[in-house]
Design a protein around this motif. Structure first.
Motif: not given
Length: 167
Positions: A95-113
């Motif tokens: 699940l964590s990797l799913l969220v990471k791949s989603y954020l990476d695909r959109l080019g977003l950088n979540e500073t809390r992660f």
């Protein structure tokens, strides 16, 4: 170390009054009582009384905004349920990797992660918020009776093909 936040003694109080107390304070304002007197008598902050009296819009919620909106969280939940229905239940790391791949695909950088990968605290909170639809279970041991045979694999692939629309 857990990151569950607890209220600090002496910190600025937020909404330390009930709806009934607020109604009583607003009624007191209607009887020609000043904001200051109403604040002292009813223990409701003067700024709140003034905002309610002048019909200003509600303020934003206190604290940091959520990482994902509710619709996106629901998509994550449905993806987890679909993967489990196909016979591939996701682990916490998945699940964590799913969220990471989603954020990476959109080019977003979540500073809390850290590195865009959610931590254990986020995962624990996510599962807690969706405990009515998701549950954590131990996997079953694989025995010779539960081995995958070619007919089982064909069945799974046909399900995936039907789901994808017969590609």
């Amino acid at each position: 170390m857990s990151q569950i936040r607890r209220r600090v003694a002496g910190a600025k109080p937020y909404r330390n009054y009930t709806a009934d107390t607020l109604r009583a304070a607003m009624a007191a304002l209607d009887t020609e009582m000043s904001l200051r007197e109403s604040e002292v008598n009813c223990k409701v902050p003067r700024a709140t009384l003034n905002r309610k009296k002048t019909n200003e819009k509600e303020l934003n919620k206190v604290g940091r905004p959520k990482v994902f909106n509710d619709a996106l969280k629901e998509e994550f939940v449905q993806s987890i349920i679909t993967a489990a229905a196909w016979g591939y239940p996701l682990t916490g790391l998945d699940l964590s990797l799913l969220v990471k791949s989603y954020l990476d695909r959109l080019g977003l950088n979540e500073t809390r992660f850290k590195g865009n990968l959610p931590g254990r605290d986020w995962l624990k909170g996510f599962l807690q918020r969706h405990k009515s639809t998701l549950s954590v279970r131990f996997s079953e041991n694989i025995t010779p009776k539960s081995r995958c045979y070619p007919r089982d694999i064909k069945k799974i692939l046909s399900r995936i093909k039907n789901y994808l629309g017969g590609c």
